[in-house]
Design a protein around this motif. Structure first.
Motif, short mmCIF file in Angstrom:
data_model
loop_
_atom_site.label_atom_id
_atom_site.label_comp_id
_atom_site.label_asym_id
_atom_site.label_seq_id
_atom_site.Cartn_x
_atom_site.Cartn_y
_atom_site.Cartn_z
N ARG A 41 12.24 0.97 6.56
CA ARG A 41 13.35 0.61 6.37
C ARG A 41 13.98 -0.11 5.27
NH1 ARG A 41 15.81 3.45 9.95
NH2 ARG A 41 17.79 2.53 9.61
N ILE A 42 14.51 0.65 4.07
CA ILE A 42 15.75 0.11 3.25
C ILE A 42 17.07 0.51 3.65
CG2 ILE A 42 16.24 -0.04 1.19
CD1 ILE A 42 12.97 1.91 0.90
N PRO A 43 17.80 -1.36 4.00
CA PRO A 43 18.97 -1.07 4.52
C PRO A 43 19.87 -0.23 3.33
CG PRO A 43 17.69 -3.38 4.55
CD PRO A 43 16.81 -2.66 3.47
N ASN A 44 20.92 0.21 4.23
CA ASN A 44 21.69 1.23 3.27
C ASN A 44 22.98 0.20 2.50
OD1 ASN A 44 20.93 4.34 4.14
ND2 ASN A 44 22.03 3.30 5.54
N TRP A 45 22.62 -0.83 3.36
CA TRP A 45 23.47 -2.53 2.24
C TRP A 45 23.35 -2.30 1.06
CZ3 TRP A 45 22.69 -7.06 0.78
CH2 TRP A 45 20.66 -7.54 2.12
N GLY A 93 11.06 8.85 2.84
CA GLY A 93 12.30 8.02 3.62
C GLY A 93 13.96 8.34 2.42
N ALA A 94 14.45 9.00 3.38
CA ALA A 94 16.08 8.86 3.06
C ALA A 94 16.05 7.49 2.29
CB ALA A 94 16.61 8.47 4.21
N GLY A 95 15.46 6.47 2.98
CA GLY A 95 16.31 4.69 1.70
C GLY A 95 14.92 5.00 0.59
N GLY A 172 -2.71 6.78 7.82
CA GLY A 172 -2.34 5.45 7.37
C GLY A 172 -0.76 5.58 6.75
N LYS A 173 0.15 5.16 6.76
CA LYS A 173 1.75 5.31 6.29
C LYS A 173 1.80 3.65 5.27
CE LYS A 173 6.50 5.05 8.28
NZ LYS A 173 7.53 4.87 9.23
N LEU A 174 2.21 3.81 4.41
CA LEU A 174 2.61 2.59 3.01
C LEU A 174 4.17 3.36 2.99
CD1 LEU A 174 0.42 3.52 0.55
CD2 LEU A 174 0.25 2.32 1.89
N ALA A 175 4.36 1.61 2.55
CA ALA A 175 6.40 1.15 2.20
C ALA A 175 6.47 2.48 1.29
CB ALA A 175 6.36 0.39 2.15
N PHE A 176 7.03 3.85 0.58
CA PHE A 176 7.02 3.94 -0.74
C PHE A 176 7.97 2.81 -2.03
CE2 PHE A 176 8.01 6.65 -4.06
CZ PHE A 176 6.89 7.09 -4.56
N GLY A 177 8.77 2.36 -0.82
CA GLY A 177 9.54 1.26 -1.49
C GLY A 177 9.07 0.38 -2.86
N VAL A 178 8.06 -0.29 -1.71
CA VAL A 178 7.02 -0.89 -2.86
C VAL A 178 6.70 -0.21 -3.56
CG1 VAL A 178 5.13 -2.43 -2.57
CG2 VAL A 178 5.93 -2.54 -0.74
N SER A 179 6.01 0.81 -4.06
CA SER A 179 5.18 1.40 -4.93
C SER A 179 6.91 2.00 -5.95
CB SER A 179 4.59 2.68 -5.05
OG SER A 179 4.22 2.19 -4.41
N ILE A 180 7.72 1.65 -5.80
CA ILE A 180 10.05 2.26 -6.97
C ILE A 180 10.00 0.48 -7.43
CG2 ILE A 180 11.79 2.29 -6.85
CD1 ILE A 180 11.22 4.55 -4.40
N ALA A 181 9.09 -0.16 -6.66
CA ALA A 181 10.14 -1.64 -7.04
C ALA A 181 9.08 -2.05 -8.39
CB ALA A 181 9.88 -2.65 -5.55
N VAL A 182 7.95 -2.23 -7.21
CA VAL A 182 6.39 -2.48 -8.18
C VAL A 182 6.70 -1.63 -9.94
CG1 VAL A 182 4.43 -2.25 -9.10
CG2 VAL A 182 4.81 -3.23 -7.23
N ALA A 183 6.56 -0.56 -9.77
CA ALA A 183 6.69 0.67 -11.04
C ALA A 183 8.54 0.58 -11.49
CB ALA A 183 6.69 1.64 -10.70
#
Length: 196
Positions: A41-45, A93-95, A172-183
């Motif tokens: 999850r990526i917090p809305n705040w 995800g929406a985040g 399996g499930k991966l956190a795509f937010g990590v990919s966004i951050a790295v890229a």
């Protein structure tokens, strides 16, 4: 390390200190990656405050001469519009959608598009590596084949495609937010160092 490479690294470090836009973007992306990795999850705040800062700072202190309000708005719209179909297909995800839109407020449309494409490459490599390390590479290939066949049949039949597998079929499930951050961080650093 050659002299020009050392100079570029020093300029990068100086930019991080003197340009709050870049430092804040990197900090927000790292924070989002940690949250996403730990809880999927990526917090809305985090995305909302990042979006507000990115919009305000980019409008008040334009990164390019003549870049006005359309620079951050174009980045936000590019990130959102490009990611929203993936959300509708339940591939992200929406985040993740909000995180890419937030990054767009800092980057503008062109760099957002480049970061987005790089994110998909990083995510694909991470998915293959994850599946290979966990002995699920065959399942990943089979799932990919099934999804592509389903998408093709849905397109031919005029139906709305859905990219959902049962829990027993998932590789399996991966956190795509990590990919966004790295890229995105990689793109910002590569641009500053003159590689792109």
């Amino acid at each position: 390390m050659r002299l020009d490479e050392a100079r570029a690294m020093i300029e990068l470090l100086a930019m991080l200190v003197t340009d709050p836009r870049t430092g804040v973007l990197i900090a927000l992306l790292l924070g989002a990656a940690v949250f996403d990795y730990r809880s999927f999850r990526i917090p809305n705040w985090l995305t909302a405050s990042g979006l507000a800062f990115g919009m305000a700072w980019t409008i008040l202190v334009p990164p390019l001469p003549g870049a006005g309000w359309s620079f951050p708005v174009g980045g936000v719209m590019t990130g959102f519009i490009a990611m929203f179909p993936m959300y509708m297909l339940r591939a992200v995800g929406a985040g993740d959608v909000k995180l890419m839109a937030m990054a767009g407020s800092f980057l503008g449309w062109h760099d957002t598009l480049f970061a987005l494409l790089t994110s998909f490459v990083v995510g694909g490599v991470a998915a293959v590596a994850f599946a290979a390390c966990h002995g699920m590479f065959g399942r990943l290939l089979d799932n990919t084949r099934q999804l592509l066949c389903h998408l093709a049949l849905s397109a031919v039949g005029g139906q709305r495609p859905a990219m959902q597998l049962g829990a027993h079929q998932s590789a399996g499930k991966l956190a795509f937010g990590v990919s966004i951050a790295v890229a995105t961080i990689g793109n910002v650093v590569a641009r500053q160092l003159g590689f792109i």
